[in-house]
Structures are given as structure tokens and as C-alpha cells.
Write an enzyme that holds these catalytic residues in place. Structure first.
Site, mmCIF file in Angstrom:
data_model
loop_
_atom_site.group_PDB
_atom_site.id
_atom_site.type_symbol
_atom_site.label_atom_id
_atom_site.label_comp_id
_atom_site.label_asym_id
_atom_site.label_seq_id
_atom_site.Cartn_x
_atom_site.Cartn_y
_atom_site.Cartn_z
ATOM 1 N N SER A 154 0.804 -1.223 0.000
ATOM 2 C CA SER A 154 0.000 0.000 0.000
ATOM 3 C C SER A 154 0.838 1.274 0.000
ATOM 4 O O SER A 154 0.279 2.371 0.058
ATOM 5 C CB SER A 154 -0.917 0.003 1.229
ATOM 6 O OG SER A 154 -0.142 -0.163 2.383
ATOM 7 N N GLY B 61 -10.165 7.435 1.333
ATOM 8 C CA GLY B 61 -9.801 8.843 1.257
ATOM 9 C C GLY B 61 -10.938 9.770 0.899
ATOM 10 O O GLY B 61 -10.990 10.912 1.376
ATOM 11 N N THR C 29 1.445 6.936 0.406
ATOM 12 C CA THR C 29 0.549 5.834 0.026
ATOM 13 C C THR C 29 0.582 5.576 -1.479
ATOM 14 O O THR C 29 0.908 6.474 -2.263
ATOM 15 C CB THR C 29 -0.909 6.176 0.431
ATOM 16 O OG1 THR C 29 -1.746 5.038 0.246
ATOM 17 C CG2 THR C 29 -1.479 7.314 -0.389
ATOM 18 N N THR D 184 -2.033 3.136 4.155
ATOM 19 C CA THR D 184 -1.297 4.403 4.129
ATOM 20 C C THR D 184 -0.469 4.558 5.394
ATOM 21 O O THR D 184 -0.953 4.321 6.494
ATOM 22 C CB THR D 184 -2.300 5.580 4.104
ATOM 23 O OG1 THR D 184 -2.978 5.534 2.866
ATOM 24 C CG2 THR D 184 -1.604 6.923 4.260
ATOM 25 N N ARG E 258 -7.145 8.773 -10.142
ATOM 26 C CA ARG E 258 -7.795 9.035 -8.857
ATOM 27 C C ARG E 258 -6.766 9.480 -7.804
ATOM 28 O O ARG E 258 -5.676 8.948 -7.700
ATOM 29 C CB ARG E 258 -8.498 7.765 -8.377
ATOM 30 C CG ARG E 258 -9.190 7.884 -7.012
ATOM 31 C CD ARG E 258 -8.314 7.379 -5.898
ATOM 32 N NE ARG E 258 -9.016 7.368 -4.608
ATOM 33 C CZ ARG E 258 -8.411 7.195 -3.448
ATOM 34 N NH1 ARG E 258 -7.105 7.012 -3.399
ATOM 35 N NH2 ARG E 258 -9.097 7.192 -2.322
ATOM 36 N N VAL E 259 -7.145 10.479 -7.040
ATOM 37 C CA VAL E 259 -6.298 10.954 -5.953
ATOM 38 C C VAL E 259 -7.096 10.874 -4.659
ATOM 39 O O VAL E 259 -8.275 11.225 -4.637
ATOM 40 C CB VAL E 259 -5.866 12.418 -6.206
ATOM 41 C CG1 VAL E 259 -5.114 12.985 -5.013
ATOM 42 C CG2 VAL E 259 -4.993 12.499 -7.462
ATOM 43 N N GLY E 260 -6.470 10.393 -3.618
ATOM 44 C CA GLY E 260 -7.156 10.267 -2.326
ATOM 45 C C GLY E 260 -6.865 11.435 -1.409
ATOM 46 O O GLY E 260 -6.475 12.527 -1.842
ATOM 47 N N ASP E 261 -7.044 11.181 -0.132
ATOM 48 C CA ASP E 261 -6.848 12.229 0.876
ATOM 49 C C ASP E 261 -5.384 12.458 1.228
ATOM 50 O O ASP E 261 -5.012 13.543 1.702
ATOM 51 C CB ASP E 261 -7.573 11.828 2.170
ATOM 52 C CG ASP E 261 -7.032 10.509 2.725
ATOM 53 O OD1 ASP E 261 -6.906 9.538 1.935
ATOM 54 O OD2 ASP E 261 -6.696 10.453 3.920
ATOM 55 N N THR F 116 -6.039 7.441 7.561
ATOM 56 C CA THR F 116 -5.880 6.311 6.647
ATOM 57 C C THR F 116 -7.277 5.765 6.343
ATOM 58 O O THR F 116 -8.219 6.049 7.074
ATOM 59 C CB THR F 116 -4.985 5.214 7.256
ATOM 60 O OG1 THR F 116 -4.851 4.131 6.322
ATOM 61 C CG2 THR F 116 -5.541 4.658 8.549
ATOM 62 N N GLY F 117 -7.389 5.000 5.268
ATOM 63 C CA GLY F 117 -8.689 4.434 4.911
ATOM 64 C C GLY F 117 -9.259 5.088 3.668
ATOM 65 O O GLY F 117 -8.521 5.654 2.858
HETATM 66 N N1 ASP Z 1 -6.230 6.967 2.372
HETATM 67 C C1 ASP Z 1 -5.684 6.328 1.209
HETATM 68 C C2 ASP Z 1 -6.395 6.793 -0.014
HETATM 69 O O1 ASP Z 1 -7.591 6.962 0.006
HETATM 70 C C3 ASP Z 1 -5.704 4.853 1.208
HETATM 71 C C4 ASP Z 1 -5.582 4.106 2.500
HETATM 72 O O2 ASP Z 1 -5.183 4.628 3.528
HETATM 73 O O3 ASP Z 1 -5.895 2.928 2.494
HETATM 74 O O4 ASP Z 1 -5.753 6.924 -1.031
#
Ligand code: ASP
Length: 323
Positions: free
Chosen positions: A79, A235, A199, A181, A209-212, A232-233
Site C-alpha cells: 500500500s 480517502g 501511500t 497508508t 484518482r487521488v485520495g486524501d 488512513t482508509g
Molecule cells: N487513504 C488512502 C487513499 O484513500 C488509502 C488508504 O489509507 O488505504 O488513497
């Protein structure tokens, strides 16, 4: 109640709550500078590296960069950095950001073929007038700064991607191998707080795609007077609630790190028609007194903490007890 009396009563209510957006920790409450580092998930090698730097008078910023680099270089972690799971097209793309105790920050988005995204983010902060650099520009910048180009798709991640392509079913995975992450927060011997986040994003995400994680305020936020938080998680849910900034602002209002994380998680799960049972979000936080805390939606999240008592991974409290 007419409009005037409503405004009057809410004004009185917010005064009564002691709402203070400029609040800082009082000097008497400030902790002696015992360093501390916390990170999302069970990443004891990363916190150990960060601790060694903090313990030998290093800055929290150096500790964050070097600690995050440990996981970015770990081929087995799927990850982060090299070995990260790719997007739908088979490209591994990295997102990262870093923030220091002066409120400076830097971030890279959709970075390909350079594994130390956290270091590139630091370079964006220190060597450019910008905060965020994306895609081809980010790669070009990294190569100009001397970073090495390499293939980040390992055999194992390629195999998993090919298997995923058989059904192409897209569903966020809750707790990838208990390791997702990497978000890290550190306080150094000068009592300065820095943080970072790195991450490869959600596995099999749409291309682009872009996350948080590279978004300051969502994936990470530091206020050296108050504390820091990192997420984390899933985003998208963190971005929609500007999660890490929210956690820090709650600590400013006097919430403990754990309660601030809990409140921010509740902001997500209590949204109308939230389908929170199907995804994970976790926060960790530290305040200026060196108190720490975490909270997640689902079971299975953890926080690793290295302080003068040693290096420990702690299970996080969580919301969904019915899980
Ligand atoms: N937060 C990250 C994202 O959404 C992924 C993750 O932490 O699992 O890109």
C-alpha cells in the site's frame, strides 16, 4: 424564535462553549520535550527509525521523512512505495505529503516510478514556491532533484492485479493486510511537531484518482501550537469531512486526541445514509502535551507509538461494534 433572538441565543451558546479559534496550549501545560513518534498501523521498523533520529537531537521533520521511507522501500508492503498495488491499468501511482512545525507543507500527487514520494514532497516544500505537484510534472521534478527512476510494480502486486482483472470488481478493501497508508506524527526534543503521509492509494483505483493522503487538511494537518493528525482508509470520506484539520481544531477546543479522532469519525458515520459498514477510516493524533490517541470506524486499525517507554503497537478503539 425570531431571527434576532436566534442569533442572540446561538451567540451566547457559542460563548458558553468557550469556542476559541485562536486558542493555543498555555505555556504551563506544555510538556517537557520527551520525543515521541506515532504512526498508522503496525510499522515498528518505521517508528524505530524515526525514534533514533528524534533521540539523537534530530528534527521531527527528518524523523518523519526517514521513518516513512522505511515503508516506502519495503517491497512487501502493498500500500506504500515500491510494491504498492496498482490502479486498474496496472500503474503504481503514489501520493504523499509532509508538513513541518512552521506550517510549511509540500505534496506530490500521482507520482510514478519514484519510490520515495515523501522525500519528493519535502523537496516540493523546500525547493519550490508551491505546495502540490502532480503527475508528469511531479516525476520530472523528482528526476531533476536526483531521484532514481524504477519500476514500482513487483511480481507479487502484478500477480494480484492480474487476478483482480478476472472480475474487475471494485470495492474498497478494509484493512489491507493490516497495513495501509503510512501516516506519521512526531515531536522532537525542541517540542516541535511535524507529520507526513505516504501511500499508493486505493488498490485498483480509477486511473488518475487521488485520495486524501496528499491533501493538506484532509490526510494530514499540523499546528505546532496544538498538535497533529493523520488519516488512513477510504480517502474520499476523509476529504469530504476535511478530517485531519477537523481533528486538530477539535484538540484546539480542548478535546483529547482520542476524543477528537472519535468525533471526526462520527462526523463520517452519522452522515445521512452513510454506508460506513462497508469501508474503513482511521485517525491518529498527538497534542502539544505529547498525549496521543486514535479511533477508526472498523475493528482492525492500530497505531504504533515509540516514546521513552519503547516501541508498541496499540489496537485502536472503533465505532462499528456490530461489524
Ligand atoms: N487513504 C488512502 C487513499 O484513500 C488509502 C488508504 O489509507 O488505504 O488513497
Amino acid at each position: 424564535m425570531d431571527r434576532r433572538s436566534f442569533i442572540k441565543s446561538t451567540g451566547v451558546a457559542s460563548l458558553g462553549m468557550g469556542l476559541n479559534i485562536n486558542k493555543t496550549f498555555s505555556a504551563s501545560k506544555q510538556r517537557p520535550s520527551n520525543p515521541i513518534v506515532v504512526a498508522t498501523w503496525d510499522v515498528k521498523n518505521a517508528t524505530k527509525k524515526a525514534w533514533e533520529i528524534l533521540n539523537s537531537q534530530g528534527s521531527s521533520l527528518d524523523a518523519i521523512e526517514e521513518g516513512c521511507k522505511v515503508e516506502e522501500a519495503n517491497k512487501d508492503g502493498q500500500s506504500v512505495g515500491i510494491g504498492g498495488l496498482p490502479d486498474r491499468e496496472g500503474d503504481v501511482t503514489l501520493d504523499a505529503c509532509i508538513m513541518d512545525y512552521k506550517g510549511n507543507c509540500g505534496s506530490v500527487v500521482y507520482l510514478k516510478n519514484v519510490k520515495h514520494a515523501i522525500s519528493v514532497a519535502r523537496m516540493v516544500m523546500e525547493k519550490t514556491p508551491h505546495v502540490m505537484i502532480a503527475g508528469d510534472g511531479a516525476k520530472k521534478f523528482a528526476l531533476a532533484m536526483g531521484f532514481k527512476e524504477e519500476n514500482l510494480l513487483t511480481e507479487k502486486s502484478k500477480k494480484d492485479w492480474i487476478k483482480w482483472k478476472e472480475n474487475e470488481k471494485y470495492q474498497p478493501i478494509i484493512n489491507i493486510e493490516n497495513h495501509d497508508t503510512i501516516g506519521m506524527l512526531a515531536i522532537d526534543k525542541n517540542n516541535n511537531i511535524s507529520g507526513g503521509c505516504t501511500t499508493s492509494g486505493l488498490a485498483y483505483k480509477m486511473q488518475g484518482r487521488v485520495g486524501d493522503s496528499p491533501i493538506i487538511g484532509a490526510g494530514l494537518f499540523i499546528d505546532n501550537e496544538i498538535g497533529g493528525a493523520v488519516a488512513t482508509g477510504l480517502g474520499e470520506e476523509v476529504i469530504k469531512t476535511v478530517g485531519s484539520f477537523f481533528v486538530v481544531e477539535l484538540m484546539r477546543q480542548g478535546y483529547s486526541p482520542k476524543d477528537a479522532c472519535k468525533f471526526a469519525i462520527e462526523r463520517i458515520v452519522k452522515k445521512p445514509e452513510s454506508n460506513y459498514k462497508n469501508f474503513q477510516v482511521g485517525y491518529i493524533a498527538v497534542n502539544k502535551n505529547g498525549e496521543t490517541g486514535s479511533y477508526s470506524i472498523q475493528k482492525g486499525f492500530s497505531m504504533t507509538q515509540y516514546d521513552i517507554r519503547g516501541n508498541k503497537t496499540l489496537d485502536s478503539p472503533y465505532y462499528n461494534k456490530m461489524g
